[in-house]
Design a protein around this motif. Structure first.
Motif, short mmCIF file in Angstrom:
data_model
loop_
_atom_site.label_atom_id
_atom_site.label_comp_id
_atom_site.label_asym_id
_atom_site.label_seq_id
_atom_site.Cartn_x
_atom_site.Cartn_y
_atom_site.Cartn_z
N TYR A 10 48.98 49.00 39.57
CA TYR A 10 47.77 48.57 39.72
C TYR A 10 47.74 49.07 41.27
O TYR A 10 46.84 49.02 41.89
N ARG A 15 45.82 40.78 43.23
CA ARG A 15 46.76 41.13 41.72
C ARG A 15 47.07 39.52 40.77
O ARG A 15 46.46 40.35 39.96
N LYS A 41 44.68 40.72 37.60
CA LYS A 41 45.34 40.22 36.34
C LYS A 41 44.97 39.41 35.20
O LYS A 41 44.91 39.59 34.08
N ILE A 99 50.24 48.16 32.16
CA ILE A 99 50.15 48.47 33.61
C ILE A 99 50.96 47.73 34.65
O ILE A 99 51.73 47.14 34.14
N TRP A 129 52.26 46.09 37.27
CA TRP A 129 51.71 45.42 38.84
C TRP A 129 52.73 45.03 39.61
O TRP A 129 52.19 44.66 40.81
#
Length: 160
Positions: free
Chosen positions: A117, A133, A137, A156, A158
């Motif tokens: 990310y 974020r 998400k 992913i 994050w």
């Protein structure tokens, strides 16, 4: 601008259009925020209305005027979907969210392997990366949940 920011998915994807059906000339961000939240603070109402409206615009449920103040008006698609509950229109909303560049970028990469990310949103300040974020998400989870691609979430990273 390319990284979604909102407070409540259902307000942006459903409730806003319901309110617009009673506002034939549309609503400003402030008016939309006033209708959607309980805050008495004008700045909070405006920001809330702006964020929910921009989320709805990503999905082509509303259009935003080019005038000042910006006026939010429903699209034909947004009007049509008001007859369905949020849960009934979830499959359609998932597809509409695929129009967002940030969502597309993360999903395309996650479907093929690991993705960060932090790398996708490298152009943002660290504080903005952290703040947005949660929204990004949430959208990725919303799109992938209960699909054969749900496992891609594990690709992913994050971290910011």
């Amino acid at each position: 601008q390319d990284v979604p920011c909102f407070s409540n998915m259902e307000n942006g994807a459903s409730r806003l259009n319901e309110l617009l059906s009673f506002a034939p000339n549309g609503l400003t961000f402030s008016e939309a925020g006033y209708q959607l939240m309980d805050s008495i603070e004008a700045a909070a109402q405006k920001k809330y209305g702006e964020n929910q409206s921009k989320l709805a615009a990503i999905m082509s449920l509303v259009e935003l005027s080019n005038t000042r103040p910006i006026v939010v008006r429903p699209t034909a698609w947004g009007n049509y979907l008001t007859r369905y509950s949020f849960s009934e229109k979830k499959p359609v909303l998932k597809k509409l969210l695929l129009r967002d560049a940030c969502v597309q970028n993360i999903l395309c990469r996650a479907l093929h392997g690991p993705v960060s990310y932090r790398d996708i949103v490298a152009f943002l300040s660290d504080s903005t990366k952290k703040r947005r974020r949660t929204n990004v998400k949430y959208l990725i989870n919303f799109i992938l949940s209960d699909t054969e691609y749900e496992i891609s979430m594990s690709n992913i990273d994050w971290e910011v």
